[in-house]
Design a protein around this motif. Sequence first.
Motif, PDB file in Angstrom:
ATOM      1  N   GLU A   1      -2.968 -34.286 -12.125  1.00  0.00           N
ATOM      2  CA  GLU A   1      -4.250 -34.357 -12.832  1.00  0.00           C
ATOM      3  C   GLU A   1      -4.750 -32.958 -13.187  1.00  0.00           C
ATOM      4  O   GLU A   1      -5.300 -32.738 -14.277  1.00  0.00           O
ATOM      5  N   VAL A   2      -4.568 -32.012 -12.278  1.00  0.00           N
ATOM      6  CA  VAL A   2      -4.969 -30.634 -12.578  1.00  0.00           C
ATOM      7  C   VAL A   2      -4.127 -30.077 -13.722  1.00  0.00           C
ATOM      8  O   VAL A   2      -4.631 -29.398 -14.620  1.00  0.00           O
ATOM      9  N   ARG A   3      -2.826 -30.372 -13.718  1.00  0.00           N
ATOM     10  CA  ARG A   3      -1.955 -29.919 -14.813  1.00  0.00           C
ATOM     11  C   ARG A   3      -2.431 -30.477 -16.150  1.00  0.00           C
ATOM     12  O   ARG A   3      -2.445 -29.764 -17.166  1.00  0.00           O
ATOM     13  N   GLU A   4      -2.814 -31.739 -16.147  1.00  0.00           N
ATOM     14  CA  GLU A   4      -3.299 -32.356 -17.381  1.00  0.00           C
ATOM     15  C   GLU A   4      -4.541 -31.642 -17.897  1.00  0.00           C
ATOM     16  O   GLU A   4      -4.679 -31.394 -19.104  1.00  0.00           O
ATOM     17  N   LEU A   5      -5.442 -31.291 -16.984  1.00  0.00           N
ATOM     18  CA  LEU A   5      -6.657 -30.591 -17.389  1.00  0.00           C
ATOM     19  C   LEU A   5      -6.347 -29.204 -17.939  1.00  0.00           C
ATOM     20  O   LEU A   5      -6.932 -28.775 -18.945  1.00  0.00           O
ATOM     21  N   LEU A   6      -5.438 -28.499 -17.284  1.00  0.00           N
ATOM     22  CA  LEU A   6      -5.080 -27.163 -17.751  1.00  0.00           C
ATOM     23  C   LEU A   6      -4.485 -27.222 -19.161  1.00  0.00           C
ATOM     24  O   LEU A   6      -4.843 -26.427 -20.038  1.00  0.00           O
ATOM     25  N   ARG A   7      -3.565 -28.149 -19.374  1.00  0.00           N
ATOM     26  CA  ARG A   7      -2.902 -28.255 -20.679  1.00  0.00           C
ATOM     27  C   ARG A   7      -3.898 -28.691 -21.758  1.00  0.00           C
ATOM     28  O   ARG A   7      -3.839 -28.220 -22.904  1.00  0.00           O
ATOM     29  N   ARG A   8      -4.810 -29.574 -21.391  1.00  0.00           N
ATOM     30  CA  ARG A   8      -5.819 -30.007 -22.358  1.00  0.00           C
ATOM     31  C   ARG A   8      -6.733 -28.849 -22.734  1.00  0.00           C
ATOM     32  O   ARG A   8      -7.077 -28.661 -23.912  1.00  0.00           O
ATOM     33  N   ALA A   9      -7.121 -28.052 -21.740  1.00  0.00           N
ATOM     34  CA  ALA A   9      -8.029 -26.935 -21.999  1.00  0.00           C
ATOM     35  C   ALA A   9      -7.379 -25.877 -22.888  1.00  0.00           C
ATOM     36  O   ALA A   9      -8.052 -25.237 -23.705  1.00  0.00           O
ATOM     37  N   ILE A  10      -6.071 -25.692 -22.754  1.00  0.00           N
ATOM     38  CA  ILE A  10      -5.372 -24.720 -23.594  1.00  0.00           C
ATOM     39  C   ILE A  10      -5.313 -25.193 -25.042  1.00  0.00           C
ATOM     40  O   ILE A  10      -5.493 -24.410 -25.976  1.00  0.00           O
ATOM     41  N   ALA A  11      -5.101 -26.473 -25.248  1.00  0.00           N
ATOM     42  CA  ALA A  11      -4.904 -26.999 -26.603  1.00  0.00           C
ATOM     43  C   ALA A  11      -6.197 -27.385 -27.303  1.00  0.00           C
ATOM     44  O   ALA A  11      -6.306 -27.289 -28.535  1.00  0.00           O
ATOM     45  N   ASP A  12      -7.198 -27.827 -26.586  1.00  0.00           N
ATOM     46  CA  ASP A  12      -8.414 -28.388 -27.171  1.00  0.00           C
ATOM     47  C   ASP A  12      -9.224 -27.319 -27.905  1.00  0.00           C
ATOM     48  O   ASP A  12      -9.408 -26.211 -27.391  1.00  0.00           O
TER      49      ASP A  12
ATOM     50  N   ALA B   1       3.273 -19.897 -13.711  1.00  0.00           N
ATOM     51  CA  ALA B   1       1.844 -19.577 -13.683  1.00  0.00           C
ATOM     52  C   ALA B   1       1.019 -20.857 -13.569  1.00  0.00           C
ATOM     53  O   ALA B   1      -0.012 -20.889 -12.886  1.00  0.00           O
ATOM     54  N   GLU B   2       1.457 -21.897 -14.245  1.00  0.00           N
ATOM     55  CA  GLU B   2       0.777 -23.188 -14.120  1.00  0.00           C
ATOM     56  C   GLU B   2       0.835 -23.676 -12.686  1.00  0.00           C
ATOM     57  O   GLU B   2      -0.166 -24.164 -12.146  1.00  0.00           O
ATOM     58  N   ASP B   3       1.991 -23.533 -12.063  1.00  0.00           N
ATOM     59  CA  ASP B   3       2.126 -23.925 -10.655  1.00  0.00           C
ATOM     60  C   ASP B   3       1.153 -23.140  -9.778  1.00  0.00           C
ATOM     61  O   ASP B   3       0.540 -23.699  -8.855  1.00  0.00           O
ATOM     62  N   ALA B   4       1.012 -21.855 -10.068  1.00  0.00           N
ATOM     63  CA  ALA B   4       0.107 -21.018  -9.280  1.00  0.00           C
ATOM     64  C   ALA B   4      -1.341 -21.469  -9.441  1.00  0.00           C
ATOM     65  O   ALA B   4      -2.098 -21.555  -8.461  1.00  0.00           O
ATOM     66  N   LEU B   5      -1.735 -21.778 -10.670  1.00  0.00           N
ATOM     67  CA  LEU B   5      -3.106 -22.239 -10.915  1.00  0.00           C
ATOM     68  C   LEU B   5      -3.364 -23.581 -10.236  1.00  0.00           C
ATOM     69  O   LEU B   5      -4.451 -23.811  -9.686  1.00  0.00           O
ATOM     70  N   VAL B   6      -2.381 -24.464 -10.289  1.00  0.00           N
ATOM     71  CA  VAL B   6      -2.523 -25.766  -9.634  1.00  0.00           C
ATOM     72  C   VAL B   6      -2.706 -25.576  -8.135  1.00  0.00           C
ATOM     73  O   VAL B   6      -3.561 -26.197  -7.504  1.00  0.00           O
ATOM     74  N   ARG B   7      -1.898 -24.691  -7.578  1.00  0.00           N
ATOM     75  CA  ARG B   7      -1.984 -24.453  -6.129  1.00  0.00           C
ATOM     76  C   ARG B   7      -3.332 -23.833  -5.754  1.00  0.00           C
ATOM     77  O   ARG B   7      -3.963 -24.216  -4.771  1.00  0.00           O
ATOM     78  N   LEU B   8      -3.771 -22.865  -6.553  1.00  0.00           N
ATOM     79  CA  LEU B   8      -5.031 -22.189  -6.268  1.00  0.00           C
ATOM     80  C   LEU B   8      -6.232 -23.109  -6.407  1.00  0.00           C
ATOM     81  O   LEU B   8      -7.254 -22.912  -5.756  1.00  0.00           O
ATOM     82  N   SER B   9      -6.117 -24.122  -7.244  1.00  0.00           N
ATOM     83  CA  SER B   9      -7.261 -25.004  -7.494  1.00  0.00           C
ATOM     84  C   SER B   9      -7.585 -25.875  -6.297  1.00  0.00           C
ATOM     85  O   SER B   9      -8.743 -26.267  -6.105  1.00  0.00           O
ATOM     86  N   ALA B  10      -6.577 -26.232  -5.506  1.00  0.00           N
ATOM     87  CA  ALA B  10      -6.770 -27.117  -4.346  1.00  0.00           C
ATOM     88  C   ALA B  10      -7.500 -28.400  -4.738  1.00  0.00           C
ATOM     89  O   ALA B  10      -8.356 -28.904  -3.997  1.00  0.00           O
ATOM     90  N   GLY B  11      -7.199 -28.927  -5.923  1.00  0.00           N
ATOM     91  CA  GLY B  11      -7.791 -30.183  -6.354  1.00  0.00           C
ATOM     92  C   GLY B  11      -9.166 -30.068  -6.973  1.00  0.00           C
ATOM     93  O   GLY B  11      -9.814 -31.080  -7.257  1.00  0.00           O
ATOM     94  N   ASP B  12      -9.633 -28.852  -7.207  1.00  0.00           N
ATOM     95  CA  ASP B  12     -10.961 -28.596  -7.768  1.00  0.00           C
ATOM     96  C   ASP B  12     -10.803 -28.279  -9.256  1.00  0.00           C
ATOM     97  O   ASP B  12     -10.250 -27.234  -9.633  1.00  0.00           O
ATOM     98  N   ALA B  13     -11.282 -29.170 -10.123  1.00  0.00           N
ATOM     99  CA  ALA B  13     -11.108 -28.991 -11.562  1.00  0.00           C
ATOM    100  C   ALA B  13     -11.809 -27.742 -12.064  1.00  0.00           C
ATOM    101  O   ALA B  13     -11.254 -26.990 -12.874  1.00  0.00           O
ATOM    102  N   ARG B  14     -13.010 -27.496 -11.603  1.00  0.00           N
ATOM    103  CA  ARG B  14     -13.745 -26.322 -12.075  1.00  0.00           C
ATOM    104  C   ARG B  14     -13.025 -25.040 -11.677  1.00  0.00           C
ATOM    105  O   ARG B  14     -12.921 -24.086 -12.463  1.00  0.00           O
ATOM    106  N   ARG B  15     -12.514 -25.001 -10.456  1.00  0.00           N
ATOM    107  CA  ARG B  15     -11.816 -23.807  -9.999  1.00  0.00           C
ATOM    108  C   ARG B  15     -10.566 -23.556 -10.851  1.00  0.00           C
ATOM    109  O   ARG B  15     -10.252 -22.423 -11.196  1.00  0.00           O
ATOM    110  N   ALA B  16      -9.852 -24.634 -11.187  1.00  0.00           N
ATOM    111  CA  ALA B  16      -8.649 -24.495 -11.995  1.00  0.00           C
ATOM    112  C   ALA B  16      -8.985 -23.931 -13.372  1.00  0.00           C
ATOM    113  O   ALA B  16      -8.315 -23.008 -13.876  1.00  0.00           O
TER     114      ALA B  16
END
Length: 448
Positions: free
Chosen positions: A181-192, A206-221
């Motif tokens: 779900e975090v990956r989906e949000l990241l990809r949407r934010a890049i394209a939208d 880098a996407e993996d790193a952002l997903v890991r750093l987010s810890a399930g928090d959409a705003r943090r990601a």
Amino acid sequence: MTADEGLFELPSPEAAPAETVPATAPLAARMRPRSLDEVVGQSHLLRPGAPLRRLVDGGAASSVVLYGPPGTGKTTIARLLATAETRHFVALSALSSGVKEVRDVISDARRRRDQHGQQTVLFIDEVHRFSKTQQDALLGAVEDRVVLLVAATTENPSFSVVSPLLSRSLVLQLEPLTEDEVRELLRRAIADPRGLDGSVSLEPDAEDALVRLSAGDARRALTALEASADGLADTGGSLIDVPAVERTITEVSVRYDRQGDQHYDVISAFIKSIRGSDPDAALHYLARMLVAGEDPRFVARRLMVHASEDIGLADPTALQAAVAAAQTVELIGMPEARLALAQATVHLATAPKSNTVIVGIDEAMADVRNGAVGAVPAHLRQGRYTGAKELGNAVGYRYPHRVPEGVLEQQYPPDELVGKDYYRPTQHGVERTLRERLAKLRRAVRGE
């Protein structure tokens, strides 16, 4: 979903949330879902027919408490409630509103209901910060459905919301977003177009790193993504790689509230990991507490308790290790004391386990509370006062050190408890030897 409780001002009671988000707003605010179709995550609450889905669609009449960590969509869901044309939406923040503001909203809601048949949805952010008096002011209006309450909290409502208000509301728990779900949000934010509009691309690592750093928090990601993209501006590049992420993000923010339920959940997991003989998990939870700033003395106290409760005489050195760690915390302090806490944690986690100490004392105390006390045998009573021997006190007492074995037959418990075994050693660790020795001691003392 991209809820962003901390990046915008909650609206005043006179106005619903604004629909337009300026282009200069943070990425997380710009990407906040405008409809249920854009929401990512919380499918267990938003599936067709679910209470929260019906509430957003305008078909539910139950007040709800939305409970979950930051960045999981509490405020986003509340904003979506404002889109129902048949309802009047009012938002209050517990940080800036008092009993007067609550009563004003209730009075206006009653007028709208009686004169126009319009329902008022009252959203209260951070409801756990409301005092008991402020929460009590809501009870009548919630019970009579003068207002439809939607309260958001990051803390377990069982600890932070008064029971009468809980009993009148559905408690819905929002979960951290999954990695997908975090990956989906990241990809949407890049394209939208509302987001980065394709101006950058994201390397898989880098996407993996952002997903890991987010810890399930959409705003943090999304905040981390935006910071990484901004970091490319000086170089003129467009590819976000791992170094670009690392330059802007130094440390994951640990989700831990020393006054909330995370405090209890993490320490519970810490102790259960030690009890379950998993030193790796125990070190993980210890690290979470220490990184989040937990009082190391609290951790040390729990280790001392655990040493007797779950290890006891299976490893008599466990309590010594825990006490030594506690003394190190007092004498040296952090950050060096983390080493002693970690050493004690590993010692206790890898030690043989036995709960015979706590079982024994609890059984003995239960018997005492139930009246199994009995008189102290006369030969064990104090005999060093005038008239004691005439009463039979200390008469017949046999001094164990006068026999070579150091143990002799003699009754020690009250008559009612003769033969009662409270301490029952296991076959684990040192207790295996104690078990054999105790059997011999009991035979000698009891004359069996």
